[in-house]
Design an enzyme around this catalytic site. Structure first.
Site, mmCIF file in Angstrom:
data_model
loop_
_atom_site.group_PDB
_atom_site.id
_atom_site.type_symbol
_atom_site.label_atom_id
_atom_site.label_comp_id
_atom_site.label_asym_id
_atom_site.label_seq_id
_atom_site.Cartn_x
_atom_site.Cartn_y
_atom_site.Cartn_z
ATOM 1 N N GLU A 99 -64.654 127.836 80.272
ATOM 2 C CA GLU A 99 -65.719 127.029 79.517
ATOM 3 C C GLU A 99 -67.196 127.461 80.114
ATOM 4 O O GLU A 99 -67.396 127.258 81.217
ATOM 5 C CB GLU A 99 -65.647 125.518 79.762
ATOM 6 N N CYS B 3 -70.049 118.917 78.922
ATOM 7 C CA CYS B 3 -69.001 119.859 78.587
ATOM 8 C C CYS B 3 -67.643 119.088 77.537
ATOM 9 O O CYS B 3 -67.418 118.056 77.632
ATOM 10 C CB CYS B 3 -67.921 119.898 79.916
ATOM 11 N N CYS C 296 -63.894 119.464 79.283
ATOM 12 C CA CYS C 296 -63.597 118.132 80.286
ATOM 13 C C CYS C 296 -63.517 116.877 79.459
ATOM 14 O O CYS C 296 -62.968 115.926 79.571
ATOM 15 C CB CYS C 296 -64.545 118.009 81.311
ATOM 16 N N HIS D 63 -67.552 113.253 81.961
ATOM 17 C CA HIS D 63 -68.656 113.045 82.125
ATOM 18 C C HIS D 63 -69.309 111.691 81.530
ATOM 19 O O HIS D 63 -70.364 111.030 82.076
ATOM 20 C CB HIS D 63 -69.799 114.151 81.805
ATOM 21 N N ARG E 274 -61.115 119.108 87.026
ATOM 22 C CA ARG E 274 -61.782 120.655 87.849
ATOM 23 C C ARG E 274 -62.122 119.966 89.297
ATOM 24 O O ARG E 274 -62.549 120.847 89.969
ATOM 25 C CB ARG E 274 -62.844 121.126 86.847
ATOM 26 N N SER F 1 -67.613 122.238 89.206
ATOM 27 C CA SER F 1 -68.013 123.515 88.991
ATOM 28 C C SER F 1 -69.293 124.004 89.942
ATOM 29 O O SER F 1 -69.433 125.188 90.195
ATOM 30 C CB SER F 1 -67.984 124.106 87.871
ATOM 31 N N CYS G 273 -65.672 125.798 84.744
ATOM 32 C CA CYS G 273 -66.522 125.053 83.503
ATOM 33 C C CYS G 273 -67.982 125.072 84.010
ATOM 34 O O CYS G 273 -68.388 124.082 84.680
ATOM 35 C CB CYS G 273 -66.012 123.521 83.754
ATOM 36 N N CYS H 89 -70.828 122.600 82.457
ATOM 37 C CA CYS H 89 -70.846 121.151 83.524
ATOM 38 C C CYS H 89 -71.834 121.805 84.663
ATOM 39 O O CYS H 89 -72.629 120.988 85.077
ATOM 40 C CB CYS H 89 -69.759 120.845 84.000
#
Lengths: 221, 582, 143, 431, 381
Positions: free
Chosen positions: B14, B62, B65, B69, B493, B516, B561, B564
């Site tokens: 991502e 994102c 995911c 968030h 993640r 990330s 990702c 993010c």
């Protein structure tokens, strides 16, 4: 969508600001004038609270003409009631409007079914149009009417019509219609304090003062 | 002679990630640099908005995911306002997060990671019968007939022969590092396609509770999915809301199907593929420091004892000692910008806690188009977060280690089974493949919990408790003039937290420090590398610098990702510094 | 059929649809022109659809096509009026059509399909001849 | 609107500018909160026209009551309203011109009797009659009133009464006393009741004075007339001459105080009631120290308390309600109770009581001879309504009304007398 | 198939790609399948049912369409959404109908090889390939806020679009700027339509778009070789022709005035209209209410949260998710308080002025009366 944003944002905001400032300006500008009272002795039996009562009686009594005047005032009165009640229903009992008011003031109440409100809106618009026709054809009204009267009529009818178009999706896309509706409301709000629409507030004083005066004399209110 | 290998874009992730690696004459990576190359400034956008809206913006950090968030955001606001959400809402959120884990990990494995290990071209020469035998030997998966694999093979063959390779074009097919036999490749390819079909079903859990996926809806104070009390709901009448008896039964079915796929396909595939790449249990370790915030609370985030995943820190591979963690402690969590394209008024060497965070764009990289970054200066839109000054790895491996370290029974049992099956020691987990394996194990561990959450939810409904949202603090007029809160979650993640400061009903400051960023962040003021960088510097030799398959493998093992990871915050509301482009 | 009585209770929309079908059927009878109505595109409630289905009734022919999920086809009680119900692989109805035609297109075998099945038949025939152990799941391949 | 008006009268040798200044100054001074609100709340529904006899009988929309105060409205908007500074600055509301004031003279004086019927119909409750009365103040100060009224004004200023100089008063009363053979008290040093008169009672209606004396004497009242305070009519009230109004009012009060009167009886006169009963307090600066009653109220009190007894007349009658007494004064029941006591069979007109039509001569119109034509037109309305009742007698309680009605009847050779309630009582007094 | 990525001669060159019909027939896919697929797509796109046959015939003649997917300032939600497409599925698309020649999230290779794949596809399908873009393009400060392979997004877009047949902007970010474009737009993000002026452009907004809207639109382009009928915002009318409100099954409650007042009251549980809770359905043009999401399971309003209006430009700045559409934007409390104070001050001021004038006039009047008295006395003399 940009038009809608403008309508919901700057247009409505400035209109509200002008409305609030203008209404207060006008009301305070009037109410802060000296109160000229003639301290005559009231008619016997009219207690001090009688004048207060007269104030409210004045407000209430003038909702409907006296019997002697009914024949001459019938159209104006019924038509007036139709669009006043219609406007009240449309403005205050339509769910999206309640939501608007709630957002602004935190107050809310029950709404009427949208279809019913739409029907009332149609009747209101028809009634307003009838009022205009009457104004244009009745020599008295035509003579005493000024720009204020016609423009006030226009800014009152416009939100009703644009609102009806918006809910029925007629003529353009909904968001455009909604934007136009909001702009017409903004126009109404801007004009409100400066035109005769202020009678919505002032009737309390004008009817009340006469009511109190007549009560004081023991005369017909 | 050192040679710089540049991999940009890193695909099957991502976001936008660039890796630059210096290699020696043997092709061994001596130093690696991870760069996030896209920034949107979501935290700036969030400033001055209604905190109840924040989840919608934050969630769009994102789309992979997709809900983490949103969860972190509503929790942050709830934390700031002192909310305790209804138990049903907690259970529904757990179910949604659980589905996200299972969905995300499986998709990562097959669609983002598998092609690092699976040679599509090799699959064309597989024997369908032998593939069928292989499949039947590793699990009881239904789709295991030679005819089935023959069909898949034919489909891909015709596809290749048709001359348009599409997503498989330019692949490193035939690379020395591809070691699976053709049959295993064919089996994995079949599962690549099956997983695509399967995942459509899994996300329906999000659709039922959140209306859609990606980006299901959330709400501060609970979940926005009232439980239908209308008897006509069962007949799909116009009064039905999504959460009714029919759909809850569907949730049950989905959980069943999704667990079955994990048990029959995902876990066996991971073990089967890993058994061919055991050398990858010895490289790609990286930092050896691991961190978890904890998640899956049964009654709000208040009581850590009730979290399924614990919080804590592991240092230097020592899983016997789990250090306590306080994410609100300014001494513990800090972000550094020494090698990032940001400025800091207190000097580029100072680290700041997210509540005090202060950041301004300051791009000092080369003017595009460029070939190479100047890694002595800033080289990433990511910042470098540190725990007590130490870089940390977060994610499935951290969680599995934490659960293992704490003696979580299903974990110990499952990990033991897998290690035994692969015949590798527990230390093998500290590696590229260990990371991938941990992800698989965790998928099963969490997936297995979901039936229990659903049972409790159904029991509550049966007992007449249908509340899913508490609106007592919905009206901003009930809020204090200033409120601060943190919302954290364990995203697939890794450890994720959002910090929010609310002032007069609006967001005054919003920060997200995301998995990330921990993993993909650049070097810090002490030149300590981030997790990606450290992992790449651990025993990686490129067979062919033009086909950096080795880099892909290790980077993908983290499941990057990047959207993010990149964020920008400007709590003081300063004018953004005008950037000078060289 | 005593639909007239039922019509009086029915949603106006269903009435309109029945009229539309009548017009289409007339076209088919007089000019041989085929027509169809896609029910998905109309704001019908599930009940309305059910009502229409009941009103049209079931005729003599029905068929199931198994491709990308099931497709159910039946001739209604009115010959020439067909109901086509497409489902996806998850057994969800994704399209309902009323086709006014002699035979729905999807039931016909296409020439190119005839050709390719001929080829396959020949291959299978050869395979059968070649086969030694007689133990195979090759019929799977013929799906 | 074109301002082609009849020739307007004007008084004095003021410059044009000074007239406007005087008018404006006076207009402006009249605006308090209430009048301002009236100015602001008109919705131009035009209903007031329907209540106005001048519009109803002529059909000319220029007689619409609310339209009669346009210069007054303009003065308000330009000088006193909330937006006045803005209007002035941008000249959005122009200053009133002399031409306009002259045009409006007819509307304010000739075609308004201050009857207040419009006030009752107004859905906004605007007291239009009151506004016209206030507008007359400015017109007077500008020297822009009908000459006949101005003449009366000047006479009153000089004589203290529009018709009778004070020095002739005692003589006239003496004549009346002799003519009707009734003792009439004049200029007693002290008396409980101060009786006052209207101009006509020293002219055409002298019998009223005798009747009044007869009744008062019959109950042995302690009463008197005073030659320095007999004039109850208040031409200032009608013309808009505030100074005169004050002077006349104060004279009555001072006289009553001087002789220690507790009650001040007003004659059968409408506007006398408005001036002395309601507006006197304005000049006195508070509730006046004597009990001011209209003759009708006084008689009603005597009848209802049984102090006098009356013979029954046994005839049909209808009552013409004097506007200032009934609609504007609240004395509605009293005359009807007296008529009942007289045994009159009261047949109400279609519009009666507070809703009765004005005789057409109120507010000075009857004295304003140039308005005769209009007034006669208006009279038809009254005549028609009375005829519809089929009653024999037409009774009223206001001398002005009586004069107007009589003149009206005479003008069309209509053989209908108008009776005074006072005279009826006196004629049928049981002694 | 070559295993040498540096070798330019891969299997795509030197051969005429076969038609879908040939290809599918060889895979044993019957023409009935085509027909059913076409029927479903036609139904999806509200085309007349009779178009299904035409569509099927067109599709059979088509070749796999080369598609280059560019990801800029995005969150990958649009790609994730595409993978959820039920009919046609992503597999159908990428194996049978299109050749997805460049797509960060799905393609096998990284780095230079990935870029090479893009350039090859552009060369081989010059003037014929479709460019799909998700994400906005930051143009502030030379575009350094989003870079791929050392190039800014703008540079890549320009390079790629040049020889394209058409451009499809998927997702609200690409279509209207979306989240990065939300106030105060820190990176100067712009929509694709601001940058691509000379190519046919289709916007498929939504955050993300409904998967079948993306796959259906692609099928249409593939079947008919042209872009479908678009509205003024370049959205296909068949998907974006009506508001969600108009097709919402909760609409009857709106008409009857039955509204959920909070997210978990009796009305909410009975599925009443969410207008008062901020639903943007009345101004959101999309197919959520009819097609629903993820295989027709539900859509936001059905699940109980109002529509965010994500298929509309600037929906992020439409005044808050929970503010009913009929409300104004922004908090006006302080502005109105200010207006009230100002109004009161003006009113007080004008009244004060008026009183002052009155005082002056009174004085003048008194003087004037004196003069008049003088005159009168003169006259009498």
């Amino acid at each position: 969508m940009e038009l809608l944003e403008f309508a919901r944002g700057p247009a409505l905001q400035s209109a509200m600001v002008i409305f609030v400032a203008g209404v207060l300006w006008r009301i305070i500008g009037i109410l802060a004038l000296p109160f000229i009272s003639i301290p005559s002795r009231a008619r016997k039996g009219v207690l001090p609270e009688g004048e207060v009562k007269g104030w409210f009686e004045g407000i209430w009594r003038r909702m409907w003409p006296h019997k002697s005047f009914i024949r001459q005032a019938l159209f104006s009165t019924i038509n007036g009631h139709v669009y006043h009640i219609g406007l009240f229903v449309v403005v205050f009992l339509f769910a999206p409007h309640i939501a608007f008011i709630k957002d602004l003031t935190g107050l809310s109440w029950a709404s009427l079914p949208s279809n019913l409100v739409n029907a009332v809106g149609v009747v209101t618009a028809a009634s307003l149009i009838a009022a205009l026709i009457h104004r244009l054809t009745n020599p008295v009204q035509r003579l005493i009417s000024t720009f204020n009267d016609y423009f006030s009529w226009f800014v009152t009818l416009a939100p009703v019509l644009t609102g009806l178009l918006a809910v029925s999706h007629l003529g353009a896309r909904y968001e455009t219609l909604l934007a136009i509706h909001l702009l017409s409301i903004a126009l109404l709000l801007i004009w409100f304090p400066f035109g005769k629409l202020m009678h919505a507030f002032l009737f309390v004083v004008s009817r009340g003062a006469t009511g109190a005066r007549m009560k004081h004399r023991g005369a017909q209110i | 002679m050192s040679k710089r290998v540049v991999v940009d874009p890193i695909t099957r992730i991502e976001g936008h990630l660039r890796i630059e690696a210096d290699t020696n004459e043997k092709g061994a990576i001596t130093s690696a640099f991870s760069s996030g190359t896209m920034v949107r400034g979501i935290e700036l956008i969030l400033k001055g908005r209604d905190p109840r809206d924040a989840w919608g913006f934050a969630q769009r950090i994102c789309g992979v995911c997709t809900l983490v968030h949103g969860i972190a955001s509503v929790r942050a606001v709830e934390n700031a306002l002192g909310y305790k959400i209804p138990p049903n809402a907690q259970l529904i959120r757990n179910l949604m997060i659980g589905a996200q884990y299972v969905h995300d990990h499986v998709m990562h494995f097959y669609h983002l990671h598998a092609l690092d290990w699976v040679d599509v071209v090799s699959a064309l020469s597989a024997d369908p019968k032998a593939t069928s035998a292989l499949q039947q030997s590793i699990s009881g998966h239904a789709k295991s007939s030679p005819g089935y694999f023959k069909d898949v093979q034919t489909k891909v063959k015709k596809f290749v022969e048709a001359g348009q390779l599409g997503i498989f074009a330019q692949g490193f097919w035939g690379h020395k590092e591809y070691k699976l036999p053709p049959e295993a490749n064919l089996m994995a390819l079949a599962h690549y396609l099956e997983a695509l079909e399967w995942q459509r079903n899994v996300v329906q859990i999000h659709t039922i509770f959140g209306g859609k996926n990606p980006h299901p809806n959330f709400i501060v104070g609970g979940v926005p999915s009232p439980i239908s009390t209308d008897p006509t709901a069962t007949t799909g009448g116009s009064a039905a809301t999504a959460v009714n008896i029919v759909n809850l039964q569907e949730v049950r079915n989905i959980i069943k199907r999704m667990r079955k796929f994990v048990d029959d396909v995902y876990v066996p595939d991971t073990l089967a593929i890993a058994s061919f790449y055991k050398d990858w249990f010895k490289r790609g370790e990286g930092l050896g420091n691991f961190m978890c915030y904890g998640d899956f609370p049964m009654d709000g985030t208040g009581d850590p004892a009730k979290w399924m995943i614990p919080s804590g820190v592991i240092l230097n591979r020592d899983i016997s000692k789990i250090h306590p963690l306080d994410i609100n402690d300014p001494e513990q969590i800090q972000e550094f910008v020494s090698h990032s394209w940001y400025n800091c008024s207190k000097g580029k060497k100072t680290g700041l806690h997210p509540y005090d965070g202060e950041t301004t764009f300051n791009y000092d990289g080369p003017k595009p188009p460029f070939d190479q970054l100047d890694v002595d200066k800033g080289y990433s839109w990511l910042k470098a977060p540190r725990w007590r000054g130490k870089p940390m790895e977060v994610g499935p491996l951290a969680r599995v280690l934490m659960l293992y370290g704490k003696g979580h029974e299903p974990t110990v049992e499952l990990a033991g089974y897998a290690l035994k099956k692969l015949d590798v020691p527990i230390t093998a987990l500290f590696s590229t493949l260990g990371r991938t394996a941990a992800r698989t194990l965790e998928t099963k561990i969490i997936g297995d919990q979901m039936d229990g959450w659903l049972d409790t939810l159904l029991a509550n409904i049966k007992a007449g408790t249908v509340q899913v949202h508490d609106d007592s603090k919905w009206d901003p007029s009930t809020w204090p003039s200033v409120a601060k809160g943190v919302g954290f979650t364990e995203a697939p993640r890794g450890a994720l937290a959002h910090w929010v400061v609310i002032k007069d009903g609006l967001i005054d400051n919003y920060q997200a420090v995301v998995p990330s960023t921990w993993n993909a962040g650049p070097r810090d003021h002490n030149n300590l590398p981030g997790a990606y960088e450290a992992a790449l510097e651990d025993h990686h030799t490129l067979h062919n610098p033009k086909q950096p398959l080795e880099i892909q493998r290790t980077i993908h093992s983290f499941d990057p990702c990047i959207a993010c990871a990149v964020h920008v915050n400007d709590p003081n509301g300063k004018e953004l510094v005008k950037i000078k482009v060289q | 059929m005593n639909c007239t009585k039922e019509f009086t209770h029915n949603a106006p929309f269903v009435h309109v649809l029945m009229h539309e079908i009548t017009v289409l059927l007339g076209d088919l009878a007089l000019n041989g022109k085929e027509g169809a109505i896609d029910l998905r595109g109309l704001p019908l409630l599930d009940q309305d659809k059910k009502q229409l289905e009941d009103l049209l009734g079931r005729g003599e022919v029905s068929a199931i096509v198994n491709i990308m999920g099931e497709t159910q086809i039946w001739e209604t009680a009115y010959s020439g009026v067909w109901w086509l119900r497409h489902k996806d692989t998850g057994d969800k109805v994704i399209s309902d059509q009323v086709a006014v035609t002699i035979i729905p297109e999807i039931l016909k075998t296409h020439k190119s399909d005839v050709k390719s099945s001929l080829e396959r038949l020949r291959t299978v025939f050869k395979t059968e001849e070649k086969r030694e152990d007689g133990n195979s799941h090759d019929h799977e391949q013929l799906r | 609107m074109s301002l082609t008006a009849k020739k307007a009268d004007q008084q004095g040798d003021l410059s044009d500018d000074q007239r406007i200044i005087n008018a404006m100054h006076t207009f402006v001074n009249d605006f308090g909160l209430t009048a301002a609100t009236y100015m602001e709340s008109c919705v131009k529904c035009g209903l007031c026209a329907q209540a106005c006899q001048f519009y109803v009988t002529t059909g000319n929309p220029k007689y619409t009551p609310i339209g009669k105060i346009r210069p007054f409205q303009q003065a308000y908007d330009r000088h006193m309203g909330p937006f006045a500074p803005v209007y002035r600055f941008f000249n959005l509301v122009p200053a009133v011109t002399l031409k306009e004031l002259k045009y409006w003279q007819e509307l304010i004086y000739d075609s308004c009797t201050l009857c207040g019927r419009c006030t009752l119909i107004c859905p906004m409750g605007i007291d239009i009659a009151e506004l016209v009365k206030e507008a007359r103040h400015g017109m007077f100060e500008a020297g822009l009133i009908p000459e006949r009224l101005a003449l009366m004004d000047r006479t009153t200023v000089a004589w203290g009464s529009p018709a009778t100089p004070a020095e002739d008063f005692a003589e006239i009363i003496e004549e009346i006393s002799q003519e009707y053979d009734v003792p009439i008290n004049v200029d007693k040093e002290k008396a409980n009741i101060l009786v006052t008169l209207a101009p006509a009672e020293l002219g055409d209606h002298t019998k009223a004075v005798a009747d009044m004396a007869k009744i008062l004497n019959s109950i042995d009242a302690d009463w008197t007339l005073c030659s320095d305070g007999f004039e109850a009519s208040n031409i200032g009230f009608i013309n808009g001459d505030l100074a005169l109004q004050k002077k006349l009012t104060m004279k009555l009060i001072e006289t009553a105080q001087r002789i220690g009167a507790k009650t001040l009886v007003l004659p059968e006169c409408g506007h006398a009631y408005g001036a002395a009963r309601w507006e006197a307090a304005r000049w006195y600066g508070g509730p006046v120290p004597v009990n001011v009653v209209h003759m009708t109220e006084f008689l009603d009190d005597l009848v209802s308390t049984g102090k006098i007894k009356l013979d029954h007349v046994d005839e049909t009658a209808s009552f013409h309600d004097p506007c200032q007494l009934v609609r504007r004064g609240g004395v509605t029941k009293a005359p009807r109770q007296i008529m009942e006591a007289l045994g009159l069979d009261l047949i109400e007109m279609e519009d009666s009581g507070s809703f009765g039509w004005c005789c057409g001569g109120g507010g000075g119109v009857v004295s304003n001879t140039r308005a005769d034509k209009l007034r006669h037109k208006v009279f038809d309305l009254k005549k028609k309504q009375f005829e519809e009742t089929g009653a024999k007698r037409l009774v009223t309680a206001c001398g002005q009304c009586r004069i107007t009605l009589t003149m009206g009847a005479k003008h069309i050779n209509w053989n209908q007398e108008t009776d005074s309630l006072l005279e009826l009582v006196a004629n049928n007094l049981v002694t | 198939m070559t295993t040498n990525s540096s070798g330019k001669k891969n299997l795509t060159t030197g051969r005429q790609p076969e038609t879908l019909s040939d290809m599918l027939q060889r895979r044993g896919v019957s023409r009935r399948a085509f027909l059913k697929y076409a029927a479903m797509t036609a139904s999806l796109m509200a085309l007349p049912p009779t178009m299904a046959n035409v569509m099927a015939a067109n599709l059979a003649r088509a070749r796999r369409q080369s598609v280059i997917w560019l990801s800029f300032q995005e969150c990958t939600g649009c790609t994730e959404s595409l993978t959820r497409s039920m009919r046609p599925t992503l597999e159908d698309l990428i194996f049978d109908f299109i050749s997805l020649d460049y797509h960060h999230t799905l393609q096998a290779v990284s780095g230079h090889a990935a870029e090479e794949a893009r350039r090859n596809a552009m060369k081989e399908n010059k003037g014929k390939y479709i460019v799909i873009v998700d994400g906005s393009v930051p143009i502030k400060d030379g575009g350094i806020y989003s870079m791929i392979a050392g190039m800014t997004n703008l540079q890549i877009l320009e390079e790629t679009v040049n020889d394209a047949f058409a451009v499809v902007a998927v997702g609200t970010c690409a279509a209207y700027g979306g989240l990065p474009h939300a106030d105060p737009n820190p990176t100067g993000a712009v929509p694709i339509s601001d940058l691509v002026k000379d190519k046919p452009l289709i916007n498929l907004p939504g955050c993300p778009p409904i998967p079948e809207v993306m796959s259906g639109t692609l099928s249409y382009v593939l079947s008919f070789g042209k872009i479908p009928e678009l509205d003024h915002l370049a959205r296909p009318l068949s998907f974006y022709g009506e508001t969600i409100h108009d097709r919402c099954y909760r609409r009857p409650f709106y008409d009857r005035g039955l509204f959920a007042k909070s997210f978990d009251d009796e009305g909410a549980r009975k599925g009443w209209c969410l207008y008062e809770l901020g639903c943007k359905g009345p101004v959101a043009y999309n197919s959520c209410a009819t097609m629903k999401w993820n295989g027709g399971v539900s859509f936001p309003i059905q699940s109980g949260h109002g529509c965010l209006g994500c298929s509309e430009p600037n929906f992020w700045d439409m005044g808050g998710f929970y503010k009913p559409l009929s409300t104004g934007l922004g908090n006006m409390g302080s502005a109105l308080a200010g207006a009230a104070v100002a109004g009161a001050a003006l009113g007080g001021g004008s009244a004060w002025l008026a009183r002052k004038h009155q005082g002056e006039y009174m004085k003048n009047l008194v003087d004037h009366e004196k003069d008049k008295a003088g005159q009168n006395s003169k006259k009498e003399n």
